[in-house]
Design a protein around this motif. Structure first.
Motif, PDB file in Angstrom:
ATOM      1  N   LEU A  11      52.373  33.672  44.628  1.00  0.00           N
ATOM      2  CA  LEU A  11      51.462  34.062  43.718  1.00  0.00           C
ATOM      3  C   LEU A  11      50.157  34.612  44.353  1.00  0.00           C
ATOM      4  O   LEU A  11      49.597  35.533  43.669  1.00  0.00           O
ATOM      5  CB  LEU A  11      51.315  32.664  42.645  1.00  0.00           C
ATOM      6  CG  LEU A  11      52.408  32.599  41.851  1.00  0.00           C
ATOM      7  CD1 LEU A  11      52.416  31.082  41.210  1.00  0.00           C
ATOM      8  CD2 LEU A  11      52.865  33.382  40.877  1.00  0.00           C
ATOM      9  N   ASP A  12      49.847  34.096  45.329  1.00  0.00           N
ATOM     10  CA  ASP A  12      48.613  34.661  45.850  1.00  0.00           C
ATOM     11  C   ASP A  12      48.764  35.910  46.573  1.00  0.00           C
ATOM     12  O   ASP A  12      47.889  37.026  46.127  1.00  0.00           O
ATOM     13  CB  ASP A  12      48.080  33.534  47.200  1.00  0.00           C
ATOM     14  CG  ASP A  12      46.893  34.023  47.868  1.00  0.00           C
ATOM     15  OD1 ASP A  12      46.723  35.100  48.138  1.00  0.00           O
ATOM     16  OD2 ASP A  12      45.864  33.092  47.376  1.00  0.00           O
ATOM     17  N   ALA A  66      50.780  38.180  45.351  1.00  0.00           N
ATOM     18  CA  ALA A  66      50.985  39.029  44.151  1.00  0.00           C
ATOM     19  C   ALA A  66      49.465  39.845  43.995  1.00  0.00           C
ATOM     20  O   ALA A  66      49.760  40.791  43.290  1.00  0.00           O
ATOM     21  CB  ALA A  66      51.565  38.440  43.216  1.00  0.00           C
ATOM     22  N   ALA A  67      48.422  39.175  44.300  1.00  0.00           N
ATOM     23  CA  ALA A  67      47.134  39.670  44.085  1.00  0.00           C
ATOM     24  C   ALA A  67      46.674  40.737  45.386  1.00  0.00           C
ATOM     25  O   ALA A  67      45.532  41.069  45.012  1.00  0.00           O
ATOM     26  CB  ALA A  67      46.142  38.558  43.731  1.00  0.00           C
ATOM     27  N   TRP A  68      47.318  40.819  46.133  1.00  0.00           N
ATOM     28  CA  TRP A  68      47.024  41.558  47.414  1.00  0.00           C
ATOM     29  C   TRP A  68      46.971  43.099  47.127  1.00  0.00           C
ATOM     30  O   TRP A  68      46.557  43.598  48.021  1.00  0.00           O
ATOM     31  CB  TRP A  68      47.596  41.193  48.702  1.00  0.00           C
ATOM     32  CG  TRP A  68      47.482  39.905  49.104  1.00  0.00           C
ATOM     33  CD1 TRP A  68      46.838  38.858  48.463  1.00  0.00           C
ATOM     34  CD2 TRP A  68      47.951  39.350  50.383  1.00  0.00           C
ATOM     35  NE1 TRP A  68      46.945  37.665  49.418  1.00  0.00           N
ATOM     36  CE2 TRP A  68      47.697  38.161  50.337  1.00  0.00           C
ATOM     37  CE3 TRP A  68      48.625  39.871  51.401  1.00  0.00           C
ATOM     38  CZ2 TRP A  68      47.886  36.925  51.604  1.00  0.00           C
ATOM     39  CZ3 TRP A  68      48.937  38.942  52.393  1.00  0.00           C
ATOM     40  CH2 TRP A  68      48.601  37.658  52.522  1.00  0.00           C
ATOM     41  N   GLY A  69      48.100  43.515  46.198  1.00  0.00           N
ATOM     42  CA  GLY A  69      48.089  45.038  46.351  1.00  0.00           C
ATOM     43  C   GLY A  69      49.430  45.187  47.218  1.00  0.00           C
ATOM     44  O   GLY A  69      50.372  44.316  47.320  1.00  0.00           O
ATOM     45  N   PRO A 126      53.451  46.366  45.626  1.00  0.00           N
ATOM     46  CA  PRO A 126      52.935  45.440  45.212  1.00  0.00           C
ATOM     47  C   PRO A 126      54.102  44.420  45.129  1.00  0.00           C
ATOM     48  O   PRO A 126      55.004  44.574  44.549  1.00  0.00           O
ATOM     49  CB  PRO A 126      52.056  45.574  43.800  1.00  0.00           C
ATOM     50  CG  PRO A 126      52.527  46.880  43.386  1.00  0.00           C
ATOM     51  CD  PRO A 126      53.246  47.857  44.597  1.00  0.00           C
ATOM     52  N   ALA A 154      53.925  38.902  40.622  1.00  0.00           N
ATOM     53  CA  ALA A 154      54.205  37.595  40.450  1.00  0.00           C
ATOM     54  C   ALA A 154      55.463  37.048  40.003  1.00  0.00           C
ATOM     55  O   ALA A 154      55.881  37.994  38.989  1.00  0.00           O
ATOM     56  CB  ALA A 154      52.872  37.093  39.581  1.00  0.00           C
ATOM     57  N   ASP A 156      40.873  44.024  53.278  1.00  0.00           N
ATOM     58  CA  ASP A 156      40.690  43.072  52.244  1.00  0.00           C
ATOM     59  C   ASP A 156      42.119  42.094  52.243  1.00  0.00           C
ATOM     60  O   ASP A 156      41.971  40.947  52.216  1.00  0.00           O
ATOM     61  CB  ASP A 156      40.424  43.613  50.838  1.00  0.00           C
ATOM     62  CG  ASP A 156      41.986  44.460  50.458  1.00  0.00           C
ATOM     63  OD1 ASP A 156      42.208  45.393  51.193  1.00  0.00           O
ATOM     64  OD2 ASP A 156      42.213  44.359  49.326  1.00  0.00           O
ATOM     65  N   GLN A 157      43.228  42.821  52.714  1.00  0.00           N
ATOM     66  CA  GLN A 157      44.434  41.843  52.823  1.00  0.00           C
ATOM     67  C   GLN A 157      44.419  40.887  53.922  1.00  0.00           C
ATOM     68  O   GLN A 157      44.951  40.047  53.994  1.00  0.00           O
ATOM     69  CB  GLN A 157      45.814  42.800  52.799  1.00  0.00           C
ATOM     70  CG  GLN A 157      45.982  43.301  51.466  1.00  0.00           C
ATOM     71  CD  GLN A 157      47.376  44.220  51.670  1.00  0.00           C
ATOM     72  OE1 GLN A 157      48.136  44.008  52.330  1.00  0.00           O
ATOM     73  NE2 GLN A 157      47.534  44.745  50.450  1.00  0.00           N
ATOM     74  N   ARG A 167      42.463  38.074  53.007  1.00  0.00           N
ATOM     75  CA  ARG A 167      43.146  37.239  52.108  1.00  0.00           C
ATOM     76  C   ARG A 167      44.555  36.538  52.721  1.00  0.00           C
ATOM     77  O   ARG A 167      44.633  35.329  52.614  1.00  0.00           O
ATOM     78  CB  ARG A 167      43.823  38.061  51.000  1.00  0.00           C
ATOM     79  CG  ARG A 167      43.126  38.434  49.856  1.00  0.00           C
ATOM     80  CD  ARG A 167      43.603  39.709  48.893  1.00  0.00           C
ATOM     81  NE  ARG A 167      42.852  40.147  48.027  1.00  0.00           N
ATOM     82  CZ  ARG A 167      42.945  39.890  46.410  1.00  0.00           C
ATOM     83  NH1 ARG A 167      43.545  38.985  46.338  1.00  0.00           N
ATOM     84  NH2 ARG A 167      41.901  40.473  45.967  1.00  0.00           N
TER      85      ARG A 167
END
Length: 181
Positions: free
Chosen positions: A66-67, A69-72, A90, A93, A162-163, A166
């Motif tokens: 789930l985390d 899933a927000a990375w791109g 991507p 989720a 950014d990834q 993350r």
């Protein structure tokens, strides 16, 4: 070393040889090393230098996905003896239904994952093919890779900053949760 038959006979000696090999050069295809040394993928990851790996309990697989899933756009990889299959995009989720974690919906990455089989999640940071690599490896009870998720790269093959951030935050959060594999 080309196959397990040419390796030292005891498991401890084989693992010591693998640790020495990885301490000298942590790059290379982990699945090939597992085959060459006659050990599981998890054993190979555990032989990486400590600075290259963090292992957490597989019970946290849904939270990890789930985390992510927000990375791109990431690269999802499945590696068997016969195929290395990569899908870039991507990671949607998902949700649990009918015994699977189901992902899909507009992304090239879709499928049905048996997260109940995930025993260990290995966060791996190491050089690979001359570049730094970050991957989240989902390992089953046998210590084999179910699949991997790699931090994405831009058009110049540079890791997405950014990834990378993350990745570190997720690794640290799950490791701090106390359920280390």
């Amino acid at each position: 070393m080309n196959n397990a038959a040419t390796l030292p006979e005891t498991d401890a000696t084989r693992l010591d040889a693998l640790r020495a090999r990885l301490a000298d050069d942590p790059s290379g295809v982990l699945e090939i090393l597992a085959h060459e040394y006659g050990v599981s993928m998890k054993a190979v990851i555990e032989c990486l230098p400590e600075t290259c790996r963090t292992l957490v309990a597989g019970a946290q697989a849904e939270a990890a996905l789930l985390d992510i899933a927000a990375w791109g756009a990431v690269t999802v990889l499945v590696h068997t003896q016969d195929v290395i299959l990569e899908c870039k995009g991507p990671l949607p989720a998902g949700r649990i239904a009918h015994g699977f974690y189901n992902i899909g919906g507009g992304s090239p990455v879709s499928g049905h994952l048996r997260l109940d089989r995930c025993q260990t999640i290995a966060f791996v940071r190491r050089p690979f093919m001359g570049a730094e690599s970050y991957s989240v490896n989902f390992l089953n009870a046998e210590g084999e890779a179910m699949f991997k998720v790699f931090v994405g790269r831009d058009e110049k093959r540079v890791l997405l900053a950014d990834q990378v951030e993350r990745f570190g935050a997720l690794r640290d959060r799950l490791a701090a949760a106390g359920a280390v594999a």
